[in-house]
Design a protein around this motif. Structure first.
Motif, PDB file in Angstrom:
ATOM      1  N   VAL A 206       0.413 -34.629  -2.500  1.00  0.00           N
ATOM      2  CA  VAL A 206       0.202 -33.428  -1.686  1.00  0.00           C
ATOM      3  C   VAL A 206      -1.231 -33.405  -1.139  1.00  0.00           C
ATOM      4  CG1 VAL A 206       0.186 -30.899  -1.678  1.00  0.00           C
ATOM      5  CG2 VAL A 206       1.961 -32.130  -2.946  1.00  0.00           C
ATOM      6  N   LYS A 207      -2.216 -33.700  -2.002  1.00  0.00           N
ATOM      7  CA  LYS A 207      -3.603 -33.726  -1.531  1.00  0.00           C
ATOM      8  C   LYS A 207      -3.796 -34.786  -0.463  1.00  0.00           C
ATOM      9  CE  LYS A 207      -5.767 -31.861  -5.687  1.00  0.00           C
ATOM     10  NZ  LYS A 207      -6.694 -32.128  -6.801  1.00  0.00           N
ATOM     11  N   ARG A 208      -3.176 -35.943  -0.662  1.00  0.00           N
ATOM     12  CA  ARG A 208      -3.307 -37.021   0.313  1.00  0.00           C
ATOM     13  C   ARG A 208      -2.689 -36.599   1.653  1.00  0.00           C
ATOM     14  NH1 ARG A 208      -1.324 -40.676  -2.575  1.00  0.00           N
ATOM     15  NH2 ARG A 208       0.769 -40.708  -1.741  1.00  0.00           N
ATOM     16  N   LYS A 209      -1.520 -35.928   1.619  1.00  0.00           N
ATOM     17  CA  LYS A 209      -0.898 -35.454   2.864  1.00  0.00           C
ATOM     18  C   LYS A 209      -1.811 -34.453   3.566  1.00  0.00           C
ATOM     19  CE  LYS A 209       3.926 -36.105   1.742  1.00  0.00           C
ATOM     20  NZ  LYS A 209       5.237 -35.487   1.516  1.00  0.00           N
ATOM     21  N   ILE A 210      -2.403 -33.565   2.801  1.00  0.00           N
ATOM     22  CA  ILE A 210      -3.314 -32.575   3.402  1.00  0.00           C
ATOM     23  C   ILE A 210      -4.465 -33.291   4.096  1.00  0.00           C
ATOM     24  CG2 ILE A 210      -4.991 -30.761   2.869  1.00  0.00           C
ATOM     25  CD1 ILE A 210      -3.028 -29.850   0.627  1.00  0.00           C
TER      26      ILE A 210
ATOM     27  N   LEU B  48      -4.663 -36.387   5.133  1.00  0.00           N
ATOM     28  CA  LEU B  48      -4.221 -37.230   6.249  1.00  0.00           C
ATOM     29  C   LEU B  48      -3.862 -36.421   7.491  1.00  0.00           C
ATOM     30  CD1 LEU B  48      -2.086 -39.900   4.362  1.00  0.00           C
ATOM     31  CD2 LEU B  48      -4.345 -40.202   5.401  1.00  0.00           C
ATOM     32  N   HIS B  49      -3.488 -35.153   7.325  1.00  0.00           N
ATOM     33  CA  HIS B  49      -3.114 -34.328   8.468  1.00  0.00           C
ATOM     34  C   HIS B  49      -4.309 -33.634   9.123  1.00  0.00           C
ATOM     35  CE1 HIS B  49       1.055 -34.844   7.124  1.00  0.00           C
ATOM     36  NE2 HIS B  49       1.336 -34.615   8.393  1.00  0.00           N
ATOM     37  N   ILE B  50      -5.491 -33.834   8.585  1.00  0.00           N
ATOM     38  CA  ILE B  50      -6.679 -33.243   9.219  1.00  0.00           C
ATOM     39  C   ILE B  50      -7.315 -34.309  10.110  1.00  0.00           C
ATOM     40  CG2 ILE B  50      -8.960 -32.227   8.860  1.00  0.00           C
ATOM     41  CD1 ILE B  50      -8.005 -31.287   6.115  1.00  0.00           C
ATOM     42  N   ASP B  51      -7.140 -34.145  11.418  1.00  0.00           N
ATOM     43  CA  ASP B  51      -7.801 -35.066  12.345  1.00  0.00           C
ATOM     44  C   ASP B  51      -8.771 -34.332  13.263  1.00  0.00           C
ATOM     45  OD1 ASP B  51      -5.879 -33.770  13.790  1.00  0.00           O
ATOM     46  OD2 ASP B  51      -4.933 -35.566  14.597  1.00  0.00           O
ATOM     47  N   LYS B  52      -8.799 -33.005  13.136  1.00  0.00           N
ATOM     48  CA  LYS B  52      -9.748 -32.152  13.846  1.00  0.00           C
ATOM     49  C   LYS B  52      -9.743 -30.822  13.108  1.00  0.00           C
ATOM     50  CE  LYS B  52      -6.261 -30.399  16.935  1.00  0.00           C
ATOM     51  NZ  LYS B  52      -5.746 -30.194  18.218  1.00  0.00           N
ATOM     52  N   PRO B  53     -10.702 -29.942  13.367  1.00  0.00           N
ATOM     53  CA  PRO B  53     -10.685 -28.647  12.686  1.00  0.00           C
ATOM     54  C   PRO B  53      -9.336 -27.942  12.898  1.00  0.00           C
ATOM     55  CG  PRO B  53     -12.774 -28.956  13.770  1.00  0.00           C
ATOM     56  CD  PRO B  53     -11.876 -30.095  14.211  1.00  0.00           C
ATOM     57  N   ILE B  54      -8.799 -27.401  11.799  1.00  0.00           N
ATOM     58  CA  ILE B  54      -7.457 -26.833  11.834  1.00  0.00           C
ATOM     59  C   ILE B  54      -7.366 -25.630  10.894  1.00  0.00           C
ATOM     60  CG2 ILE B  54      -6.653 -28.441  10.044  1.00  0.00           C
ATOM     61  CD1 ILE B  54      -3.940 -28.547  11.501  1.00  0.00           C
TER      62      ILE B  54
ATOM     63  N   LEU C 156      -1.010 -26.707   6.387  1.00  0.00           N
ATOM     64  CA  LEU C 156      -0.071 -26.785   5.266  1.00  0.00           C
ATOM     65  C   LEU C 156       1.375 -26.852   5.738  1.00  0.00           C
ATOM     66  CD1 LEU C 156      -1.852 -24.447   2.702  1.00  0.00           C
ATOM     67  CD2 LEU C 156      -2.080 -26.914   3.041  1.00  0.00           C
ATOM     68  N   GLU C 157       1.684 -26.225   6.874  1.00  0.00           N
ATOM     69  CA  GLU C 157       3.030 -26.338   7.430  1.00  0.00           C
ATOM     70  C   GLU C 157       3.309 -27.768   7.893  1.00  0.00           C
ATOM     71  OE1 GLU C 157       3.761 -23.377  10.435  1.00  0.00           O
ATOM     72  OE2 GLU C 157       3.252 -21.743   9.049  1.00  0.00           O
ATOM     73  N   LYS C 158       2.304 -28.438   8.444  1.00  0.00           N
ATOM     74  CA  LYS C 158       2.455 -29.827   8.901  1.00  0.00           C
ATOM     75  C   LYS C 158       2.783 -30.779   7.752  1.00  0.00           C
ATOM     76  CE  LYS C 158      -0.482 -30.478  12.946  1.00  0.00           C
ATOM     77  NZ  LYS C 158      -1.656 -31.224  13.408  1.00  0.00           N
ATOM     78  N   CYS C 159       2.326 -30.452   6.550  1.00  0.00           N
ATOM     79  CA  CYS C 159       2.481 -31.358   5.407  1.00  0.00           C
ATOM     80  C   CYS C 159       3.922 -31.468   4.927  1.00  0.00           C
ATOM     81  CB  CYS C 159       1.576 -30.912   4.261  1.00  0.00           C
ATOM     82  SG  CYS C 159      -0.162 -31.105   4.648  1.00  0.00           S
TER      83      CYS C 159
END
Length: 158
Positions: free
Chosen positions: A65-69, A71-77, A83-86
């Motif tokens: 879960v931490k890794r998904k979080i 990996l889904h940050i590629d710009k400020p969000i 968390l919905e993207k994960c």
């Protein structure tokens, strides 16, 4: 964070500076080794040579879960959008997000520019490399300097 900025300003490509970090465990008086280096392509790296710290960082990247979080940050969000993207349980994702925030892997970097101000978050580590053996562990963390919070006059970061 100021140490990282200073290293970036003062290191030439291919150079490394060693720092000593005080070990807080009473039975381990030895200081841990930390290096900041700059590659020839001007990439800044933090290198850690301490087994227990290496295990903590490996645990963070080993947690799915931490890794998904991360990996889904590629710009400020915004947190909710991230968390919905994960695609995982929101209760678990919120807990893991807060752990990453507490550990400094995710930082608040501002607010959205819409009617409803929502805090946005970013990560400062863009790449992690691990080398683990029985005697020593080495971790290299690539720092994205543009993601470090800006130092403000009169503010000291912990």
């Amino acid at each position: 964070m100021d140490t990282i900025r200073n290293a970036n300003d003062n290191l030439e490509p291919g150079e490394r500076t060693m720092l000593a970090c005080e070990n807080k465990l009473p039975r381990h008086a030895i200081k841990s080794a930390l290096a900041i280096s700059k590659d020839h392509d001007y990439t800044l790296w933090i290198e850690l040579y301490e087994h227990s710290l290496a295990e903590k960082i490996i645990d963070i990247y080993s947690d799915s879960v931490k890794r998904k979080i991360l990996l889904h940050i590629d710009k400020p969000i915004a947190k909710d959008e991230l968390l919905e993207k994960c695609g995982v349980s929101l209760s678990s994702a919120y807990r893991k997000f807060n752990e990453l925030l507490h550990d400094g892997f995710i930082l608040p970097v501002g607010y959205t520019k819409s009617e409803k101000r929502v805090r946005v978050f970013d990560k400062i580590i863009s790449k992690a490399e691990f080398s683990v053996s029985t005697k020593i562990s080495q971790i290299r963390l690539q720092v994205n300097l543009s993601r470090l919070p800006k130092a403000r006059l009169g503010v000291v970061y912990p």
